[in-house]
Design a protein around this motif. Structure first.
Motif: not given
Length: 172
Positions: A61-63, A95-98, A112-113
């Protein structure tokens, strides 16, 4: 342009658009104006969450809220995640998980992806490799719930943005 409007030009979108600033009042109270629709979305939300890890739910939900630039939902879900014990480090890294993948499990990264591509579905659809990655980490029923969760948060983001909900005004 008035003081309640700002120009934005996001590189992923069409030409610059005019949006309302956070200083405006909500356009309408969606829950009161369309209560049956509101309850239906709440029902979908509850059904989607069933069987999913609450931490994963908040990360997704945040992403999606980051991607949709929905301050109202972002504030709500980061608050909920903190109350559930989520670390500040991980909240900042969503926000920058990758680039910060070491903060997240393989399962969370797959979710997330999938959140990224489903939220931006108009850009390139859902690539097989992203779907297959998620399918490798989630049982079929869980994957269906994850997709429903992504669809639901995108719906909530659109409701909040369309009705000009203000961050920090939820009743949590």
């Amino acid at each position: 342009m008035t003081t309640t409007e700002i120009k934005t030009n996001d590189r992923r979108t069409a030409p610059a658009t005019t949006v309302r600033s956070n200083t405006t009042t909500p356009r309408l109270d969606f829950a009161k104006t369309a209560p049956k629709v509101f309850r239906a979305v709440i029902g979908l939300d509850a059904a989607a969450r069933a069987g999913l890890d609450p931490t994963l739910v908040e990360l997704v939900q945040i992403r999606a809220s980051h991607l949709n630039r929905c301050a109202y939902c972002l504030h709500m879900h980061t608050t909920d995640a903190r109350k559930a014990g989520e670390s500040e480090d991980r909240l900042h890294m969503v926000a920058v998980w990758q680039e910060a993948d070491h903060f997240f499990t393989e399962r969370e990264q797959a979710a997330l992806a999938l959140t990224d591509v489903v939220t931006r579905i108009g850009d390139a659809g859902v690539p097989d490799e992203v779907y297959d990655r998620a399918a490798a980490h989630f049982e079929e029923e869980e994957l269906a719930h994850l997709l429903a969760l992504i669809l639901t948060i995108n719906t909530w983001n659109r409701i909040a943005l369309s009705t000009a909900k203000r961050a920090g005004t939820d009743e949590r």
